[in-house]
Design a protein around this motif. Sequence first.
Motif, PDB file in Angstrom:
ATOM      1  N   UNK A  67      -4.330 -16.696 -41.726  1.00 51.55           N
ATOM      2  CA  UNK A  67      -3.566 -17.875 -41.466  1.00 51.55           C
ATOM      3  C   UNK A  67      -2.791 -17.859 -40.126  1.00 51.55           C
ATOM      4  N   UNK A  68      -2.235 -18.707 -39.983  1.00 56.12           N
ATOM      5  CA  UNK A  68      -1.143 -18.891 -38.686  1.00 56.12           C
ATOM      6  C   UNK A  68      -0.220 -17.913 -39.069  1.00 56.12           C
ATOM      7  N   UNK A  69       0.444 -17.968 -40.220  1.00 53.18           N
ATOM      8  CA  UNK A  69       1.543 -17.328 -40.587  1.00 53.18           C
ATOM      9  C   UNK A  69       1.152 -15.622 -40.445  1.00 53.18           C
ATOM     10  N   UNK A  70       0.132 -15.184 -40.656  1.00 51.56           N
ATOM     11  CA  UNK A  70      -0.563 -13.722 -40.823  1.00 51.56           C
ATOM     12  C   UNK A  70      -0.549 -13.444 -39.542  1.00 51.56           C
ATOM     13  N   UNK A 102      -6.326 -20.876 -52.616  1.00 56.30           N
ATOM     14  CA  UNK A 102      -5.110 -20.692 -53.333  1.00 56.30           C
ATOM     15  C   UNK A 102      -3.820 -21.542 -53.138  1.00 56.30           C
ATOM     16  N   UNK A 103      -3.775 -21.958 -51.819  1.00 48.94           N
ATOM     17  CA  UNK A 103      -2.689 -22.720 -51.361  1.00 48.94           C
ATOM     18  C   UNK A 103      -3.437 -23.868 -50.396  1.00 48.94           C
ATOM     19  N   UNK A 104      -3.529 -24.966 -50.781  1.00 44.34           N
ATOM     20  CA  UNK A 104      -4.059 -26.031 -50.095  1.00 44.34           C
ATOM     21  C   UNK A 104      -3.440 -26.389 -48.846  1.00 44.34           C
ATOM     22  N   UNK A 105      -1.808 -26.044 -48.721  1.00 45.53           N
ATOM     23  CA  UNK A 105      -1.465 -26.296 -47.468  1.00 45.53           C
ATOM     24  C   UNK A 105      -1.629 -25.551 -46.282  1.00 45.53           C
ATOM     25  N   UNK A 106      -2.250 -24.276 -46.544  1.00 45.68           N
ATOM     26  CA  UNK A 106      -2.446 -23.294 -45.763  1.00 45.68           C
ATOM     27  C   UNK A 106      -3.895 -23.307 -45.065  1.00 45.68           C
ATOM     28  N   UNK A 107      -4.100 -23.164 -43.817  1.00 47.10           N
ATOM     29  CA  UNK A 107      -5.331 -23.178 -42.881  1.00 47.10           C
ATOM     30  C   UNK A 107      -5.691 -21.676 -42.898  1.00 47.10           C
ATOM     31  N   UNK A 108      -7.004 -21.400 -43.241  1.00 43.60           N
ATOM     32  CA  UNK A 108      -7.402 -19.870 -42.938  1.00 43.60           C
ATOM     33  C   UNK A 108      -8.335 -20.228 -41.528  1.00 43.60           C
ATOM     34  N   UNK A 109      -8.114 -19.553 -40.565  1.00 43.89           N
ATOM     35  CA  UNK A 109      -8.804 -19.486 -39.269  1.00 43.89           C
ATOM     36  C   UNK A 109      -9.830 -18.317 -39.135  1.00 43.89           C
ATOM     37  N   UNK A 110     -10.794 -18.678 -38.471  1.00 46.82           N
ATOM     38  CA  UNK A 110     -11.982 -17.774 -38.303  1.00 46.82           C
ATOM     39  C   UNK A 110     -12.751 -18.036 -36.945  1.00 46.82           C
ATOM     40  N   UNK A 111     -13.242 -17.047 -36.221  1.00 49.90           N
ATOM     41  CA  UNK A 111     -14.022 -17.502 -34.908  1.00 49.90           C
ATOM     42  C   UNK A 111     -15.164 -18.256 -35.409  1.00 49.90           C
ATOM     43  N   UNK A 112     -15.679 -19.251 -34.348  1.00 50.45           N
ATOM     44  CA  UNK A 112     -16.955 -19.882 -34.726  1.00 50.45           C
ATOM     45  C   UNK A 112     -18.088 -18.952 -33.959  1.00 50.45           C
ATOM     46  N   UNK A 113     -19.153 -19.557 -34.235  1.00 50.65           N
ATOM     47  CA  UNK A 113     -20.277 -18.972 -33.805  1.00 50.65           C
ATOM     48  C   UNK A 113     -20.204 -19.090 -32.050  1.00 50.65           C
ATOM     49  N   UNK A 114     -19.783 -20.147 -31.440  1.00 52.79           N
ATOM     50  CA  UNK A 114     -19.407 -20.304 -30.038  1.00 52.79           C
ATOM     51  C   UNK A 114     -18.642 -19.013 -29.474  1.00 52.79           C
ATOM     52  N   UNK A 115     -17.327 -18.833 -30.405  1.00 56.67           N
ATOM     53  CA  UNK A 115     -16.753 -17.574 -30.079  1.00 56.67           C
ATOM     54  C   UNK A 115     -17.224 -16.382 -29.978  1.00 56.67           C
TER      55      UNK A 115
END
Length: 167
Positions: A67-70, A102-115
């Motif tokens: 997440x951004x916070x992490x 678990x918390x719909x307000x949070x966005x979980x980020x990951x790298x795309x195939x392009x990345x």
Amino acid sequence: MRNQLLNLGLMEDFLIHMEYEGLTSRLKRLSDALLYSTKDLYKSKGLDIEPNWNLIFRLLQEHQAMTITEMADTLQFSHPAVVKIVKKMKRNGYIATQEDDSDKRKQVLSLTPKAHKHIAVFKPYWEAGTEVTRDILADSPHFMEELARIEEKLNEANYKERTLKKL
């Protein structure tokens, strides 16, 4: 013009003259010089990245999703600073987001195939940059340790707290 005069020894560097009082401005000047030179390098090679993106690439390679916070906590950056970086990376197609289960307000980020595909292109530039930094710091072998000690001191009590104590 100013740099030419400095190189010719015709003009004094006022920030050096100010010693401790000029420290924050000298650090900013150094940071800006490295940042803009790196941006110029990437642009000259047609790379659609910015200097601090490697931190996010590396974090997400190591942790797969965060997440951004992490990220902000791990990098010890402000939340808005990480949001700014991530927005640009997302716009360039390097970051994917999904809601946290678990918390719909949070966005979980990951790298795309392009990345993942482009990391192989970017990595030699990052490695060369690390070598250049080592070369620049070769005459200051303890710089990184000293920088860590300064950061530790500021984590114990920030500049404002320390200054108010002196008053």
